[in-house]
Design a protein around this motif. Structure first.
Motif, PDB file in Angstrom:
ATOM      1  N   GLY A  61       0.810  -1.206   0.000  1.00  0.00           N
ATOM      2  CA  GLY A  61       0.000   0.000   0.000  1.00  0.00           C
ATOM      3  C   GLY A  61       0.846   1.259   0.000  1.00  0.00           C
ATOM      4  O   GLY A  61       0.541   2.239  -0.694  1.00  0.00           O
ATOM      5  N   ALA A  62       1.926   1.217   0.795  1.00  0.00           N
ATOM      6  CA  ALA A  62       2.811   2.379   0.850  1.00  0.00           C
ATOM      7  C   ALA A  62       3.492   2.604  -0.487  1.00  0.00           C
ATOM      8  O   ALA A  62       3.590   3.745  -0.976  1.00  0.00           O
ATOM      9  N   ARG A  63       3.978   1.541  -1.110  1.00  0.00           N
ATOM     10  CA  ARG A  63       4.646   1.694  -2.412  1.00  0.00           C
ATOM     11  C   ARG A  63       3.666   2.192  -3.471  1.00  0.00           C
ATOM     12  O   ARG A  63       4.027   3.012  -4.332  1.00  0.00           O
ATOM     13  N   SER A  64       2.437   1.714  -3.413  1.00  0.00           N
ATOM     14  CA  SER A  64       1.444   2.166  -4.383  1.00  0.00           C
ATOM     15  C   SER A  64       1.136   3.654  -4.200  1.00  0.00           C
ATOM     16  O   SER A  64       1.050   4.409  -5.179  1.00  0.00           O
ATOM     17  N   LEU A  65       0.990   4.073  -2.932  1.00  0.00           N
ATOM     18  CA  LEU A  65       0.721   5.489  -2.657  1.00  0.00           C
ATOM     19  C   LEU A  65       1.869   6.370  -3.126  1.00  0.00           C
ATOM     20  O   LEU A  65       1.653   7.405  -3.774  1.00  0.00           O
ATOM     21  N   LEU A  66       3.096   5.965  -2.814  1.00  0.00           N
ATOM     22  CA  LEU A  66       4.254   6.764  -3.209  1.00  0.00           C
ATOM     23  C   LEU A  66       4.390   6.825  -4.726  1.00  0.00           C
ATOM     24  O   LEU A  66       4.722   7.872  -5.291  1.00  0.00           O
ATOM     25  N   GLY A  67       4.121   5.704  -5.394  1.00  0.00           N
ATOM     26  CA  GLY A  67       4.197   5.700  -6.852  1.00  0.00           C
ATOM     27  C   GLY A  67       3.167   6.630  -7.481  1.00  0.00           C
ATOM     28  O   GLY A  67       3.464   7.333  -8.460  1.00  0.00           O
ATOM     29  N   ASP A  68       1.959   6.640  -6.898  1.00  0.00           N
ATOM     30  CA  ASP A  68       0.919   7.538  -7.418  1.00  0.00           C
ATOM     31  C   ASP A  68       1.315   9.000  -7.230  1.00  0.00           C
ATOM     32  O   ASP A  68       1.081   9.842  -8.115  1.00  0.00           O
ATOM     33  N   ILE A  69       1.920   9.314  -6.079  1.00  0.00           N
ATOM     34  CA  ILE A  69       2.327  10.706  -5.821  1.00  0.00           C
ATOM     35  C   ILE A  69       3.440  11.125  -6.766  1.00  0.00           C
ATOM     36  O   ILE A  69       3.439  12.247  -7.298  1.00  0.00           O
ATOM     37  N   VAL A  70       4.404  10.240  -7.000  1.00  0.00           N
ATOM     38  CA  VAL A  70       5.484  10.555  -7.939  1.00  0.00           C
ATOM     39  C   VAL A  70       4.922  10.809  -9.333  1.00  0.00           C
ATOM     40  O   VAL A  70       5.280  11.799  -9.997  1.00  0.00           O
ATOM     41  N   SER A  71       4.036   9.940  -9.793  1.00  0.00           N
ATOM     42  CA  SER A  71       3.449  10.108 -11.125  1.00  0.00           C
ATOM     43  C   SER A  71       2.629  11.394 -11.214  1.00  0.00           C
ATOM     44  O   SER A  71       2.710  12.131 -12.207  1.00  0.00           O
ATOM     45  N   ALA A  72       1.839  11.667 -10.165  1.00  0.00           N
ATOM     46  CA  ALA A  72       0.997  12.861 -10.185  1.00  0.00           C
ATOM     47  C   ALA A  72       1.832  14.133 -10.212  1.00  0.00           C
ATOM     48  O   ALA A  72       1.565  15.051 -11.003  1.00  0.00           O
ATOM     49  N   ASP A  73       2.868  14.200  -9.362  1.00  0.00           N
ATOM     50  CA  ASP A  73       3.674  15.423  -9.320  1.00  0.00           C
ATOM     51  C   ASP A  73       4.482  15.611 -10.599  1.00  0.00           C
ATOM     52  O   ASP A  73       4.693  16.744 -11.029  1.00  0.00           O
ATOM     53  N   HIS A 137       8.463   2.915   6.255  1.00  0.00           N
ATOM     54  CA  HIS A 137       8.857   4.138   6.968  1.00  0.00           C
ATOM     55  C   HIS A 137       7.627   5.049   7.053  1.00  0.00           C
ATOM     56  O   HIS A 137       7.384   5.902   6.206  1.00  0.00           O
ATOM     57  N   GLN A 138       6.886   4.813   8.131  1.00  0.00           N
ATOM     58  CA  GLN A 138       5.568   5.415   8.241  1.00  0.00           C
ATOM     59  C   GLN A 138       5.605   6.941   8.313  1.00  0.00           C
ATOM     60  O   GLN A 138       4.752   7.616   7.742  1.00  0.00           O
ATOM     61  N   LEU A 139       6.577   7.495   9.030  1.00  0.00           N
ATOM     62  CA  LEU A 139       6.634   8.957   9.144  1.00  0.00           C
ATOM     63  C   LEU A 139       6.891   9.590   7.785  1.00  0.00           C
ATOM     64  O   LEU A 139       6.243  10.578   7.408  1.00  0.00           O
ATOM     65  N   GLN A 140       7.836   9.024   7.018  1.00  0.00           N
ATOM     66  CA  GLN A 140       8.136   9.568   5.692  1.00  0.00           C
ATOM     67  C   GLN A 140       6.945   9.421   4.743  1.00  0.00           C
ATOM     68  O   GLN A 140       6.658  10.305   3.940  1.00  0.00           O
ATOM     69  N   VAL A 141       6.229   8.286   4.874  1.00  0.00           N
ATOM     70  CA  VAL A 141       5.047   8.082   4.036  1.00  0.00           C
ATOM     71  C   VAL A 141       3.966   9.099   4.388  1.00  0.00           C
ATOM     72  O   VAL A 141       3.295   9.657   3.500  1.00  0.00           O
ATOM     73  N   LEU A 142       3.809   9.368   5.690  1.00  0.00           N
ATOM     74  CA  LEU A 142       2.811  10.363   6.104  1.00  0.00           C
ATOM     75  C   LEU A 142       3.166  11.754   5.576  1.00  0.00           C
ATOM     76  O   LEU A 142       2.299  12.471   5.052  1.00  0.00           O
ATOM     77  N   ILE A 143       4.435  12.122   5.720  1.00  0.00           N
ATOM     78  CA  ILE A 143       4.856  13.434   5.214  1.00  0.00           C
ATOM     79  C   ILE A 143       4.637  13.517   3.714  1.00  0.00           C
ATOM     80  O   ILE A 143       4.144  14.528   3.180  1.00  0.00           O
ATOM     81  N   THR A 144       4.980  12.452   3.000  1.00  0.00           N
ATOM     82  CA  THR A 144       4.796  12.439   1.546  1.00  0.00           C
ATOM     83  C   THR A 144       3.323  12.549   1.188  1.00  0.00           C
ATOM     84  O   THR A 144       2.949  13.262   0.246  1.00  0.00           O
ATOM     85  N   ALA A 145       2.470  11.849   1.945  1.00  0.00           N
ATOM     86  CA  ALA A 145       1.031  11.919   1.663  1.00  0.00           C
ATOM     87  C   ALA A 145       0.494  13.324   1.874  1.00  0.00           C
ATOM     88  O   ALA A 145      -0.335  13.816   1.085  1.00  0.00           O
ATOM     89  N   LEU A 146       0.971  13.990   2.923  1.00  0.00           N
ATOM     90  CA  LEU A 146       0.526  15.362   3.172  1.00  0.00           C
ATOM     91  C   LEU A 146       0.959  16.304   2.047  1.00  0.00           C
ATOM     92  O   LEU A 146       0.169  17.132   1.569  1.00  0.00           O
ATOM     93  N   PHE A 147       2.211  16.181   1.629  1.00  0.00           N
ATOM     94  CA  PHE A 147       2.682  17.032   0.529  1.00  0.00           C
ATOM     95  C   PHE A 147       2.006  16.653  -0.786  1.00  0.00           C
ATOM     96  O   PHE A 147       1.780  17.514  -1.643  1.00  0.00           O
ATOM     97  N   GLY A 148       1.687  15.364  -0.953  1.00  0.00           N
ATOM     98  CA  GLY A 148       0.956  14.969  -2.150  1.00  0.00           C
ATOM     99  C   GLY A 148      -0.421  15.583  -2.205  1.00  0.00           C
ATOM    100  O   GLY A 148      -0.875  16.069  -3.256  1.00  0.00           O
ATOM    101  N   PHE A 149      -1.104  15.563  -1.034  1.00  0.00           N
ATOM    102  CA  PHE A 149      -2.424  16.201  -0.971  1.00  0.00           C
ATOM    103  C   PHE A 149      -2.308  17.702  -1.232  1.00  0.00           C
ATOM    104  O   PHE A 149      -3.124  18.291  -1.964  1.00  0.00           O
ATOM    105  N   ALA A 150      -1.275  18.328  -0.660  1.00  0.00           N
ATOM    106  CA  ALA A 150      -1.059  19.760  -0.899  1.00  0.00           C
ATOM    107  C   ALA A 150      -0.790  20.035  -2.377  1.00  0.00           C
ATOM    108  O   ALA A 150      -1.221  21.062  -2.918  1.00  0.00           O
ATOM    109  N   SER A 151      -0.097  19.126  -3.043  1.00  0.00           N
ATOM    110  CA  SER A 151       0.196  19.303  -4.463  1.00  0.00           C
ATOM    111  C   SER A 151      -1.073  19.252  -5.299  1.00  0.00           C
ATOM    112  O   SER A 151      -1.233  20.027  -6.245  1.00  0.00           O
ATOM    113  N   VAL A 152      -1.982  18.336  -4.959  1.00  0.00           N
ATOM    114  CA  VAL A 152      -3.246  18.253  -5.701  1.00  0.00           C
ATOM    115  C   VAL A 152      -4.046  19.547  -5.536  1.00  0.00           C
ATOM    116  O   VAL A 152      -4.568  20.117  -6.498  1.00  0.00           O
TER     117      VAL A 152
END
Length: 437
Positions: A61-73, A137-152
């Motif tokens: 799930g974490a890898r899928s979320l990070l991959g989606d954020i990379v593609s979106a940004d 790495h839950q903290l890094q995933v959380l930070i990435t998710a927050l910045f991903g949401f901010a990017s959208v």
């Protein structure tokens, strides 16, 4: 670093889109290691479960979320820069090329959002590559998710912001705001109504020394007046800056006239107090704001575009800036030191120059449009009513020229009578005829 190089560097960085994304890369280089260290410390202290964590994501799930954020940004970045290139082409073709460096490329909102996309892309990519086979790495995933949401959110805001900022009313308003700022800085004192010429015009004599331009030709962007006054006071001389801000100075053309015992003055040091560039900027050049607005009006009045309403918007801002200039003292050619002695002479535009650039070309191209004729008349009559008496003569001349121009352009009496009515909206506003019936 010499002052002129520092000023040119600042001007270049302010009009460069890549500077904020580069700063975002530097911030990423600092924030990412810190976030990793904090994440490890939280796991060691038992404050963070590496399996359930803050989001409760599994490895897949974490890898899928990070991959989606990379593609979106990555898609956001491509779309942003591609759209900006299209916006530059549209603005340069429909308005004026001079609006690109002064407005579009200096937009801090666009640059900041681009920096957010770059930071999020790098952070998400690094987090995805840093995770092992078992530990999320839950903290890094959380930070990435927050910045991903901010990017959208930022991307959706950017679409709306770009669409609104490219409207004619938004562009001319931004140029008007920049014009107000430079007028306040260049002409800080209110007008006194006294129009006596400066002393250097009354008793001008041949300079004792001429400092010429060396190196390469360029447009004068700014002058360090404070340092010029200091150098003139120390050498007990008067320094006259020959060109005007915004002028093109070729190699070997006079740059300074020195009056007095100027043998101790270092020419190379004097030249470092003048910043040159390839394109005019607004910072010390109030006339450039007028030039941009007039160019927008002329482009709108051209046969290819034929948009007099946009020209009216430009006249609105010209009217605003002229009213502001007319209430300020424009005779600052002689700059004094603390003892009250003249040390620097700097030529600046006078009231007639501002009036001419605001009305002459627009009248020549737009007198055939009833809308433009009415808006010009409204501006001139309002300025005559609101400005001091010593500003009226130049305005009355322009008003008389407008009357003569519309008499030629409108052979039908009905059209001529309509064109002679002052209207702050061009056509459609409440107006009172000033024509003889």
């Amino acid at each position: 670093m010499d002052w002129n190089r520092w000023y040119s560097l600042k001007s270049y960085l302010r009009s460069s889109l890549w500077t904020v994304p580069l700063i975002a890369v530097a911030i990423y280089a600092v924030v990412k290691p810190v976030a990793e260290m904090v994440g490890r410390w939280m796991v060691r202290q038992g404050a963070l479960d590496p399996k359930t964590g803050l989001l409760g994501l599994s490895m897949s799930g974490a890898r899928s979320l990070l991959g989606d954020i990379v593609s979106a940004d990555l898609a956001f970045l491509v779309f942003t820069f591609a759209s900006l290139l299209v916006a530059i082409q549209v603005a340069g073709g429909q308005y004026t090329p001079r609006i690109i460096a002064t407005t579009l490329l200096r937009d801090n909102i666009i640059r900041s959002i681009s920096g957010l996309f770059v930071f999020t892309l790098l952070f998400a990519n690094r987090t995805q590559g840093w995770m092992g086979e078992e530990e999320v790495h839950q903290l890094q995933v959380l930070i990435t998710a927050l910045f991903g949401f901010a990017s959208v959110v930022a991307f959706l805001f950017l679409i709306d912001y770009a669409a609104k900022s490219l409207r004619p009313v938004s562009l001319v308003a931004r140029v008007g705001e920049q014009g107000v700022a430079v007028i306040e800085s260049v002409y800080p004192a209110p007008t006194t109504g006294v129009t006596t010429p400066p002393e250097h015009d009354k008793e001008r004599c041949a300079p004792d020394r001429v400092v010429r331009q060396r190196g390469k030709s360029g447009i004068v962007l700014a002058v360090n007046l404070e340092m010029l006054v200091t150098k003139a006071r120390r050498a007990d001389i008067v320094i006259e800056f020959v060109p005007q801000v915004g002028d093109l100075v070729a190699v070997d053309e006079p740059l300074f006239y020195l009056y007095g015992k100027s043998g101790v003055v270092d020419e190379s040091r004097l030249r470092t107090l003048v910043a040159f560039g390839t394109e005019r900027t607004i910072e010390q050049d109030p006339m450039f704001a007028f030039r941009i607005l007039v160019d927008i009006a002329l482009k709108a009045l051209s046969a290819a575009i034929n948009d007099p309403t946009t020209a009216v918007l430009a006249i609105d801002q010209l009217h605003r800036l002229l009213r502001m200039v007319g209430k300020r003292s424009l005779h600052i050619e002689e700059i004094l030191d603390r003892s009250g002695r003249v040390r620097v002479i700097l030529r600046t535009p006078n009231w007639e120059d501002f009036v001419h650039i605001s009305f002459r070309e627009v009248r020549q191209y737009g007198a055939g449009s009833i809308q433009i004729a009415r808006r010009l008349r409204a501006a001139m009559e309002n300025l005559i009513e609101t400005l001091p008496g010593h500003r009226h003569e130049a305005l009355r001349i322009e008003l008389a020229l407008l009357d003569r121009a519309i008499a030629v352009e409108h052979p039908f009496p009905e059209d001529l009578a309509l064109a002679r009515i002052a209207d702050s909206q061009g056509l459609g506003g409440s107006a009172t005829s000033t024509a003889d019936n």
